[in-house]
Write an enzyme that holds these catalytic residues in place. Structure first.
Site, short mmCIF file in Angstrom:
data_model
loop_
_atom_site.label_atom_id
_atom_site.label_comp_id
_atom_site.label_asym_id
_atom_site.label_seq_id
_atom_site.Cartn_x
_atom_site.Cartn_y
_atom_site.Cartn_z
N CYS A 146 0.89 -1.15 -0.17
CA CYS A 146 -0.04 -0.03 0.03
C CYS A 146 0.93 1.05 0.07
CB CYS A 146 -0.97 -0.06 1.16
SG CYS A 146 -1.71 1.50 1.41
N CYS A 198 0.35 3.19 3.77
CA CYS A 198 0.95 2.72 4.90
C CYS A 198 1.99 1.89 4.83
CB CYS A 198 -0.44 2.28 5.66
SG CYS A 198 -1.12 0.50 4.97
N CYS A 244 -1.24 -10.64 -7.63
CA CYS A 244 -1.80 -11.72 -6.67
C CYS A 244 -1.88 -11.31 -5.32
CB CYS A 244 -0.73 -12.88 -6.97
SG CYS A 244 -1.25 -14.35 -5.92
#
Length: 165
Positions: A124, A127, A148
């Site tokens: 991400c 974060c 995936c």
């Protein structure tokens, strides 16, 4: 004596496996949301923490999101950043939710050597939570990519759900 020397040399060569590679992976990237490990542990489930913060992998076919084909957006389970759109999801047969593209700018990439060869790891971008890996064996009629992704790293937000702003 020659066998011992040959064995020793072989052992040394295989044990000197890319400290530069390890260093590259251990350097921490700065992300907009940073928390202590204790804060993450308090906010995430045990499995979410294992996957998102320790780069673990959930068991294949264990996520209900694997077979979810409702319209909506998949968000980071740790910080709620939108990561993948349902229109880009496909059944890869691998047992993990798979997408042919990410929401640009919301996913960061790095190189992972944990299993002995280079793989592109996904995080991400907000974060730094570990999401999964991207491979070049996705649908050839779109991007050719297969993101995936561990289902436990995602929260699905159905299209008809309005988020408070």
């Amino acid at each position: 004596m020659k066998k011992i020397l040959l064995f020793s040399l072989t052992a040394i060569l295989f044990n000197c496996n890319g400290s530069a590679q390890k260093k590259e992976n251990e350097e921490s990237e700065e992300f907009p949301i940073t928390k202590t490990e204790a804060e993450w542990k308090a906010e995430l489930t045990e499995m979410e923490y294992y996957v998102l913060r320790e780069a673990g992998t959930e068991r294949a076919f264990s996520s209900p999101l694997n077979k979810n084909y409702e319209k909506g957006v998949y968000h980071c389970a740790a910080c709620d950043t939108p990561l993948f759109k349902s229109e880009h999801k496909f059944d890869s047969g691998t047992g993990w939710p798979s997408f042919d593209r990410e929401i640009e700018g919301n996913v960061a990439f790095s190189t992972d050597y944990k299993i002995g060869y280079a793989r592109t790891e996904e995080h991400c971008a907000t974060c730094g939570g570990h999401l999964g890996h991207v491979f070049n064996d996705g649908p050839k009629d779109t991007t050719g990519k297969r993101h995936c992704i561990n289902g436990v790293a995602l929260n699905f937000v159905p299209e008809d759900t309005k988020k408070d702003e």
